[in-house]
Design a protein around this motif. Structure first.
Motif, PDB file in Angstrom:
ATOM      1  N   SER A 167       0.836  -1.196   0.000  1.00 21.36           N
ATOM      2  CA  SER A 167       0.000   0.000   0.000  1.00 21.36           C
ATOM      3  C   SER A 167       0.874   1.250   0.000  1.00 21.36           C
ATOM      4  CB  SER A 167      -0.908   0.005   1.225  1.00 21.36           C
ATOM      5  OG  SER A 167      -0.120   0.135   2.404  1.00 21.36           O
ATOM      6  N   ARG A 168       0.246   2.388  -0.300  1.00 21.45           N
ATOM      7  CA  ARG A 168       0.995   3.645  -0.194  1.00 21.45           C
ATOM      8  C   ARG A 168       1.502   3.843   1.232  1.00 21.45           C
ATOM      9  NH1 ARG A 168      -3.232   5.514  -3.598  1.00 21.45           N
ATOM     10  NH2 ARG A 168      -2.488   6.162  -5.665  1.00 21.45           N
ATOM     11  N   ALA A 169       0.693   3.446   2.220  1.00 22.98           N
ATOM     12  CA  ALA A 169       1.118   3.593   3.615  1.00 22.98           C
ATOM     13  C   ALA A 169       2.371   2.780   3.895  1.00 22.98           C
ATOM     14  CB  ALA A 169      -0.007   3.170   4.554  1.00 22.98           C
ATOM     15  N   MET A 170       2.481   1.585   3.330  1.00 20.54           N
ATOM     16  CA  MET A 170       3.684   0.783   3.512  1.00 20.54           C
ATOM     17  C   MET A 170       4.887   1.457   2.859  1.00 20.54           C
ATOM     18  SD  MET A 170       2.120  -3.045   2.868  1.00 20.54           S
ATOM     19  CE  MET A 170       3.682  -3.892   3.111  1.00 20.54           C
ATOM     20  N   LEU A 171       4.693   2.019   1.666  1.00 26.29           N
ATOM     21  CA  LEU A 171       5.797   2.659   0.955  1.00 26.29           C
ATOM     22  C   LEU A 171       6.300   3.886   1.717  1.00 26.29           C
ATOM     23  CD1 LEU A 171       4.423   2.481  -2.716  1.00 26.29           C
ATOM     24  CD2 LEU A 171       6.037   0.925  -1.619  1.00 26.29           C
ATOM     25  N   THR A 172       5.378   4.736   2.143  1.00 29.82           N
ATOM     26  CA  THR A 172       5.823   5.951   2.833  1.00 29.82           C
ATOM     27  C   THR A 172       6.344   5.641   4.235  1.00 29.82           C
ATOM     28  OG1 THR A 172       3.545   6.426   3.546  1.00 29.82           O
ATOM     29  CG2 THR A 172       4.312   7.451   1.490  1.00 29.82           C
ATOM     30  N   ASP A 173       5.809   4.613   4.892  1.00 28.25           N
ATOM     31  CA  ASP A 173       6.386   4.199   6.176  1.00 28.25           C
ATOM     32  C   ASP A 173       7.837   3.770   5.998  1.00 28.25           C
ATOM     33  OD1 ASP A 173       4.096   4.720   7.588  1.00 28.25           O
ATOM     34  OD2 ASP A 173       3.580   2.624   7.975  1.00 28.25           O
ATOM     35  N   GLU A 390       8.530  -7.304  12.800  1.00 24.66           N
ATOM     36  CA  GLU A 390       8.837  -5.928  12.429  1.00 24.66           C
ATOM     37  C   GLU A 390       8.278  -5.563  11.065  1.00 24.66           C
ATOM     38  OE1 GLU A 390      12.766  -8.248  11.877  1.00 24.66           O
ATOM     39  OE2 GLU A 390      11.008  -8.277  13.182  1.00 24.66           O
ATOM     40  N   LEU A 391       7.904  -6.560  10.245  1.00 23.10           N
ATOM     41  CA  LEU A 391       7.251  -6.255   8.975  1.00 23.10           C
ATOM     42  C   LEU A 391       5.944  -5.501   9.189  1.00 23.10           C
ATOM     43  CD1 LEU A 391       7.805  -9.568   6.970  1.00 23.10           C
ATOM     44  CD2 LEU A 391       8.959  -7.376   6.626  1.00 23.10           C
ATOM     45  N   ASP A 392       5.339  -5.686  10.365  1.00 26.23           N
ATOM     46  CA  ASP A 392       4.075  -5.003  10.643  1.00 26.23           C
ATOM     47  C   ASP A 392       4.275  -3.566  11.109  1.00 26.23           C
ATOM     48  OD1 ASP A 392       2.516  -7.065   9.784  1.00 26.23           O
ATOM     49  OD2 ASP A 392       2.164  -7.923  11.774  1.00 26.23           O
ATOM     50  N   THR A 393       5.536  -3.077  11.092  1.00 26.81           N
ATOM     51  CA  THR A 393       5.750  -1.641  11.283  1.00 26.81           C
ATOM     52  C   THR A 393       5.507  -0.878   9.985  1.00 26.81           C
ATOM     53  OG1 THR A 393       8.130  -1.743  10.768  1.00 26.81           O
ATOM     54  CG2 THR A 393       7.468  -2.080  13.083  1.00 26.81           C
ATOM     55  N   LEU A 394       5.328  -1.592   8.870  1.00 27.13           N
ATOM     56  CA  LEU A 394       5.075  -0.974   7.569  1.00 27.13           C
ATOM     57  C   LEU A 394       3.588  -1.077   7.245  1.00 27.13           C
ATOM     58  CD1 LEU A 394       8.069  -2.426   5.501  1.00 27.13           C
ATOM     59  CD2 LEU A 394       7.970  -0.258   6.759  1.00 27.13           C
ATOM     60  N   GLY A 395       2.932   0.052   7.033  1.00 30.49           N
ATOM     61  CA  GLY A 395       1.512   0.043   6.699  1.00 30.49           C
ATOM     62  C   GLY A 395       0.639   0.020   7.928  1.00 30.49           C
ATOM     63  N   LEU A 396      -0.654  -0.225   7.700  1.00 26.04           N
ATOM     64  CA  LEU A 396      -1.624  -0.199   8.784  1.00 26.04           C
ATOM     65  C   LEU A 396      -1.514  -1.454   9.637  1.00 26.04           C
ATOM     66  CD1 LEU A 396      -4.836   1.139   6.987  1.00 26.04           C
ATOM     67  CD2 LEU A 396      -3.072   2.426   8.214  1.00 26.04           C
ATOM     68  N   ASP A 397      -1.158  -1.264  10.898  1.00 26.28           N
ATOM     69  CA  ASP A 397      -1.171  -2.366  11.847  1.00 26.28           C
ATOM     70  C   ASP A 397      -2.624  -2.647  12.234  1.00 26.28           C
ATOM     71  OD1 ASP A 397      -0.238  -4.362  13.461  1.00 26.28           O
ATOM     72  OD2 ASP A 397       0.695  -3.050  14.944  1.00 26.28           O
TER      73      ASP A 397
END
Length: 411
Positions: A167-173, A390-397
């Protein structure tokens, strides 16, 4: 309706499977030896690839245009890999590809599919939602490989929809994690006029709040149909002027002006975002974790480098194939259950097992920070921890997501 000549069916021959024996053995290495050599013959599993062709602007600076077969070639390679692996268990797969033109009815194209149980979607978010809501899609597993819209993983999630592309959220995170790690926490943001630019900018602002960075000023820039390359030296002095900042972040998904910001900002600062140092699921420089093998195999069938949507197309078909291998079956219901199982993991040449998030169907995965010719870093960045992964620090948790509809992959 489906465009004439746009429908193709791909199969995989024995000669290619022989070339991919090392890949197949690697995929089966964790299975017990007795299971790995016991064929389980069954009918081929059909996977559909459905694409909406999108009109794109002419790229600037003599850059390569986005290829017409982006995504489709990745899915084709995924089919070849799945057949190479599956043949040791007597499993086989087929790929039926349909491409429709911008003005055609994608819902009717979906209804016309002979078997709709596994469908890889290369289409904008509006089309993805329209298909997921069809009564005919209730028993389908839809795999989104092209729409990065965070809302599809949030309030607009659907229980029959999995997301392979970040997602865009994952990319910008991923991007802001790196900026915060380097203490480049003051961001000047330049946003273009396109709807996707606004969405990218909103994702970047959310990531800045999440990781302690700060947008010191936001400016808008609209090329207004002119050729910014002729005026860049003067054109960008005003929109990139502001309070003290560490980087200039650009939100220009269409590539209308972002590349020309480099070395034309008011202050000598790095350019990051959709141009400059950019977060991506995949790119030409990715070579670690045996990715060079995947890059080489893709180039052989496509004649070009693998792009992010190509990787997502490959991963979508590859994940279905791996689920079938783990289940030792091509029965659609059995494969679906294996794909939705809590412990399902799949390799993606990213250095660690990948898996689908139970709350929104997003494939959790590392994100690369790319500069042309090099991978600068891979997120999650060291030091960003999570109680699950730690993969769940990227995008919406899970606590951040408004998704409440998702339940495995049941329709």
């Amino acid at each position: 309706m489906v465009s004439p000549g746009a429908r193709r069916v791909w199969t995989c021959g024995r000669s290619l499977a022989a070339l991919l024996l090392p890949f197949a053995f690697a995929s089966l290495a964790q299975a017990p030896a007795a299971e790995a050599v016991t064929p389980v013959a069954g009918p081929p599993l059909t996977i559909h690839y459905l694409e909406r062709r999108v009109e794109r602007p002419v790229p600037l600076n003599n850059e390569d245009p986005i290829p017409d077969d982006e995504g489709a070639k990745g899915a084709e390679l995924g089919l070849r890999d799945s057949n190479a692996t599956g043949r040791f268990l007597g499993l086989s797969f087929g790929l039926d590809a349909s491409v429709i033109e911008p003005g055609d009815d994608i819902r009717q194209a979906f209804r016309d599919l002979a078997d709709r149980r596994f469908v890889v979607l290369n289409a904008p978010a509006a089309d993805v939602l329209a298909l997921a809501d069809l009564p005919e899609a209730r028993g389908s597993v839809l795999l989104n490989i092209a729409a990065p819209d965070t809302r599809l993983r949030d309030a607009d999630c659907r229980r029959n929809l999995l997301h392979v592309l970040p997602s865009r959220a994952m990319l910008t995170d991923a991007l802001v994690q790196l900026l915060a790690f380097k203490r480049w926490s003051r961001i000047l943001l330049v946003t273009g006029p396109a709807p996707g630019d606004a969405l990218y900018a909103e994702a970047l602002k959310r990531s800045a709040r999440k990781f302690g960075a700060r947008i010191v000023v936001e400016s808008r820039y609209d090329p207004q149909g002119g050729d910014v390359r002729d005026t860049a030296l003067r054109e960008f002095a005003l929109p990139t002027r502001g309070p003290e900042h560490d980087v200039v972040a650009v939100a220009d998904e269409a590539g209308a002006f972002g590349a020309s910001l480099n070395y034309n900002t008011a202050a000598p600062r790095p350019v990051v975002g959709t141009q400059g140092l950019s977060p991506a699921a995949w790119g030409r420089p990715v070579e670690a974790w045996a990715a060079v093998q995947l890059q080489g195999r893709f180039r052989k069938i496509a004649g070009r480098p693998m792009r992010p949507v190509d990787w997502a197309g490959w991963m979508a078909v590859h994940a279905i194939g791996e689920a079938a291998v783990k289940a030792r079956s091509t029965d659609p219901a059995t494969v679906r259950a294996a794909l939705a199982a809590p412990g399902f993991e799949v390799g993606g040449f990213k250095g660690r097992p990948l898996s689908f998030r139970a709350w929104d169907g997003q494939l959790r995965q590392p994100v690369f920070l790319l500069w042309p010719g090099a991978v600068t870093a891979t997120a999650p960045i060291e030091g960003y921890l999570h109680h699950r992964t730690e993969l769940d620090t990227l995008g919406l948790d899970e606590p951040e997501s408004a998704c409440r509809a998702f339940s495995g992959t049941s329709g």
